[in-house]
Design a protein around this motif. Structure first.
Motif, short mmCIF file in Angstrom:
data_model
loop_
_atom_site.label_atom_id
_atom_site.label_comp_id
_atom_site.label_asym_id
_atom_site.label_seq_id
_atom_site.Cartn_x
_atom_site.Cartn_y
_atom_site.Cartn_z
N ALA A 48 0.85 -1.19 0.00
CA ALA A 48 0.00 0.00 0.00
C ALA A 48 0.88 1.24 0.00
O ALA A 48 1.75 1.38 0.86
CB ALA A 48 -0.91 0.01 1.22
N GLY A 49 0.66 2.13 -0.96
CA GLY A 49 1.42 3.36 -0.98
C GLY A 49 1.99 3.67 -2.35
O GLY A 49 1.48 3.23 -3.38
N THR A 50 3.09 4.41 -2.34
CA THR A 50 3.67 4.92 -3.58
C THR A 50 4.28 3.80 -4.41
O THR A 50 4.98 2.92 -3.89
CB THR A 50 4.76 5.96 -3.26
OG1 THR A 50 4.19 7.01 -2.49
CG2 THR A 50 5.36 6.54 -4.54
N ILE A 51 4.02 3.83 -5.71
CA ILE A 51 4.69 2.94 -6.66
C ILE A 51 5.74 3.79 -7.35
O ILE A 51 5.50 4.38 -8.41
CB ILE A 51 3.69 2.34 -7.66
CG1 ILE A 51 2.57 1.61 -6.92
CG2 ILE A 51 4.40 1.37 -8.61
CD1 ILE A 51 1.48 1.06 -7.83
N GLY A 52 6.90 3.90 -6.72
CA GLY A 52 7.92 4.83 -7.18
C GLY A 52 9.26 4.17 -7.37
O GLY A 52 9.42 2.96 -7.23
N GLY A 110 11.05 0.01 -5.79
CA GLY A 110 11.56 -1.11 -6.59
C GLY A 110 10.58 -2.26 -6.67
O GLY A 110 10.95 -3.43 -6.49
N LEU A 111 9.34 -1.97 -6.99
CA LEU A 111 8.31 -3.00 -6.95
C LEU A 111 8.39 -4.01 -8.10
O LEU A 111 7.69 -5.01 -8.09
CB LEU A 111 6.92 -2.35 -6.92
CG LEU A 111 6.57 -1.75 -5.56
CD1 LEU A 111 5.35 -0.84 -5.65
CD2 LEU A 111 6.31 -2.86 -4.54
N GLU A 112 9.27 -3.74 -9.08
CA GLU A 112 9.50 -4.77 -10.09
C GLU A 112 9.98 -6.07 -9.44
O GLU A 112 9.64 -7.17 -9.89
CB GLU A 112 10.54 -4.29 -11.11
CG GLU A 112 10.10 -3.09 -11.92
CD GLU A 112 10.61 -1.78 -11.32
OE1 GLU A 112 10.81 -1.74 -10.08
OE2 GLU A 112 10.78 -0.82 -12.08
N THR A 113 10.77 -5.95 -8.39
CA THR A 113 11.25 -7.14 -7.67
C THR A 113 10.09 -7.95 -7.12
O THR A 113 10.07 -9.18 -7.22
CB THR A 113 12.18 -6.71 -6.51
OG1 THR A 113 13.29 -6.00 -7.05
CG2 THR A 113 12.67 -7.91 -5.74
N ALA A 114 9.09 -7.28 -6.55
CA ALA A 114 7.93 -7.97 -6.01
C ALA A 114 7.11 -8.64 -7.10
O ALA A 114 6.59 -9.75 -6.92
CB ALA A 114 7.05 -7.00 -5.22
N VAL A 115 6.98 -7.97 -8.25
CA VAL A 115 6.23 -8.55 -9.36
C VAL A 115 6.91 -9.82 -9.86
O VAL A 115 6.24 -10.84 -10.11
CB VAL A 115 6.08 -7.52 -10.50
CG1 VAL A 115 5.52 -8.18 -11.76
CG2 VAL A 115 5.17 -6.38 -10.06
N ARG A 116 8.22 -9.80 -9.99
CA ARG A 116 8.94 -11.00 -10.43
C ARG A 116 8.79 -12.14 -9.43
O ARG A 116 8.62 -13.31 -9.78
CB ARG A 116 10.42 -10.68 -10.65
CG ARG A 116 10.68 -9.73 -11.81
CD ARG A 116 12.16 -9.53 -12.06
NE ARG A 116 12.39 -8.54 -13.09
CZ ARG A 116 12.31 -8.76 -14.40
NH1 ARG A 116 12.01 -9.97 -14.83
NH2 ARG A 116 12.54 -7.79 -15.27
N ARG A 159 5.50 1.36 -15.54
CA ARG A 159 6.57 0.38 -15.70
C ARG A 159 6.24 -0.93 -14.98
O ARG A 159 6.44 -2.02 -15.52
CB ARG A 159 7.88 0.95 -15.17
CG ARG A 159 9.08 0.03 -15.30
CD ARG A 159 10.23 0.56 -14.45
NE ARG A 159 10.71 1.83 -14.95
CZ ARG A 159 11.73 1.96 -15.79
NH1 ARG A 159 12.38 0.89 -16.21
NH2 ARG A 159 12.12 3.15 -16.19
N VAL A 160 5.73 -0.83 -13.76
CA VAL A 160 5.41 -2.03 -12.98
C VAL A 160 4.24 -2.80 -13.62
O VAL A 160 4.26 -4.02 -13.70
CB VAL A 160 5.10 -1.64 -11.52
CG1 VAL A 160 4.64 -2.85 -10.73
CG2 VAL A 160 6.35 -1.03 -10.87
N ARG A 161 3.24 -2.06 -14.07
CA ARG A 161 2.12 -2.72 -14.77
C ARG A 161 2.62 -3.43 -16.04
O ARG A 161 2.19 -4.54 -16.37
CB ARG A 161 1.05 -1.70 -15.14
CG ARG A 161 0.15 -1.26 -13.99
CD ARG A 161 -0.89 -0.27 -14.47
NE ARG A 161 -1.81 0.15 -13.45
CZ ARG A 161 -2.98 -0.44 -13.19
NH1 ARG A 161 -3.35 -1.50 -13.91
NH2 ARG A 161 -3.77 0.02 -12.24
N GLY A 162 3.53 -2.76 -16.75
CA GLY A 162 4.07 -3.35 -17.97
C GLY A 162 4.82 -4.64 -17.70
O GLY A 162 4.69 -5.62 -18.46
N LEU A 163 5.59 -4.67 -16.63
CA LEU A 163 6.32 -5.89 -16.28
C LEU A 163 5.35 -7.01 -15.92
O LEU A 163 5.54 -8.17 -16.33
CB LEU A 163 7.27 -5.62 -15.11
CG LEU A 163 8.08 -6.83 -14.64
CD1 LEU A 163 8.96 -7.37 -15.74
CD2 LEU A 163 8.91 -6.46 -13.41
#
Length: 408
Positions: free
Chosen positions: A228-232, A236-242, A264-268
């Motif tokens: 919950a919060g900023t996707i900035g 480094g939320l790409e790590t969580a998506v992977r 960027r995160v949605r795209g990944l």
């Protein structure tokens, strides 16, 4: 005491640290004068119903708030932010000497945005003792992102901040590692004290999830990890998506919020075909405790950057106050706090394989054990990070520097 407070943000903006501090100090019998700007966070535009002007003053019994104009650009660029910072400093210089002339002590909620205004006040107020509550430190050359996202923060800000830190009578820092960074910059150790931030305790407390909250967060009975919060850039939320993509079918990752890196995160997530990664638009803070309760874990993430090892993101205090178990992917104090409280699981930052392992482990932990993690986390919050504890420490520091300057 007569206490001046300088803060770039102040309620009705989501600035509960300076806002609650001002209210609590006034409730304890001090006369409090706040100098701040007009509300424009996070969109960068002044809130509807507000109009910037020079003589805007609100008073209650012991609390006065003076607002001054500043540039509200709204485009989020480095140039617009710097223009806002400098214009705020100019406005503070015009009214600060008269408005704060007879205070016994000055408290500054020290963000990079406040740095130039702080420097101006230190020059004008002369012998008024000052306590900086340092929320963020930036390296001499702050480089974040890559490619088109790569940004450098001007060295003038870092130079001014360093001078301000050395000139203040005392510093309150928000994490032990931040204290180490400040000391490495030449600040006298006797002037630095750790004061962990608190959260808005009127909102963030344990609740039962509503059916609506469960409908937003849960699906198919799987373990739910929520950020919950900023996707900035810093998260480094790409790590969580992977990590989540590696566990499709076992764990859901729910990202609540927005930010500069959302596309960027949605795209990944789309590229990895991670159907277990879901995005929920930004919600009001008052809605968040029920969403926390509907999830199984709250995810706290920071990238592996030296300046972030001394940062404890506010979402950690909010999660602990709500008795929510935590998965922390970070370095330094964030992970240390979670491990010391035994409030959840942790792993090093920017390591998606290890984070995937923690997601898997989290999904195997029984509900009773998760509840126990949450209980221990809330106890740690009340003991080390609560409003009462934090204000006690700040008030003591204000009193110490005021008395020391008077004796001097």
């Amino acid at each position: 005491m007569r206490i001046g407070i300088l803060s770039y943000h102040f309620p009705p903006e989501p600035a509960f640290i300076p806002g609650s501090l001002a209210e609590e100090l006034a409730a304890r019998g001090h006369e409090v004068r706040v100098l701040t700007g007009f509300p424009d966070y996070p969109g960068g535009h002044v809130y509807p119903g507000w109009r910037q002007r020079w003589r805007h003053l609100t008073r209650s019994e012991r609390l006065t708030v003076r607002r001054v104009p500043r540039y509200a650009g709204g485009d989020g660029s480095t140039g617009a932010r710097m223009a806002s910072h400098l214009s705020f400093a100019g406005s503070v210089a015009m009214v600060g000497r008269r408005y704060l002339a007879d205070v016994d002590v000055l408290y500054v909620f020290q963000l990079p945005a406040t740095t130039f205004a702080t420097a101006a006040l230190l020059r004008m107020l002369g012998r008024v003792p000052t306590v900086l509550h340092v929320q963020d430190l930036w390296p001499e050359e702050d480089v974040v992102g890559d490619g088109a996202q790569r940004q450098r923060r001007p060295g003038r800000l870092a130079t001014t901040m360093r001078r301000v830190l050395r000139e203040a009578d005392a510093l309150a820092v928000t994490a032990p590692s931040m204290r180490d960074l400040v000391l490495a910059d030449g600040v006298d150790p006797d002037r630095v004290r750790v004061v962990l931030n608190w959260t808005d305790e009127r909102i963030f407390q344990p609740v039962r999830p509503s059916r609506a909250a469960q409908g937003i967060v849960r699906r198919d009975g799987r373990c739910v990890v929520m950020h919950a919060g900023t996707i900035g850039v810093r998260q480094g939320l790409e790590t969580a998506v992977r990590a989540a993509a590696a566990l499709d079918g076992r764990t859901d990752l729910v990202l609540v919020g927005s930010g500069a890196e959302e596309r960027r995160v949605r795209g990944l997530a789309a590229e990895l075909r991670a159907e277990n990664v879901r995005f929920v638009e930004r919600r009001s803070p008052v809605d968040m405790p029920e969403l926390y309760a509907a999830a199984d874990y709250q995810l706290v993430m920071l990238r592996d950057l030296p300046e972030l090892r001394g940062t404890v993101p506010g979402k950690l205090q909010a999660a602990l106050a709500c008795a929510a178990p935590v998965i922390a992917s970070a370095g330094g104090d964030t992970v240390e706090l979670v491990e010391r409280a035994r409030a959840g699981l942790s792993c090093p930052p920017e390591d998606w394989a290890t984070l995937a392992d923690r997601f898997w482990l989290a999904s195997t932990i029984p509900a009773a054990a998760r509840s126990e993690m949450g209980r221990r986390g809330r106890e740690a919050y009340l003991r080390e990070m609560s409003l009462r504890t934090g204000v006690d420490r700040v008030e003591d520091l204000l009193n110490q520097v005021a008395v020391a300057r008077h004796r001097g």
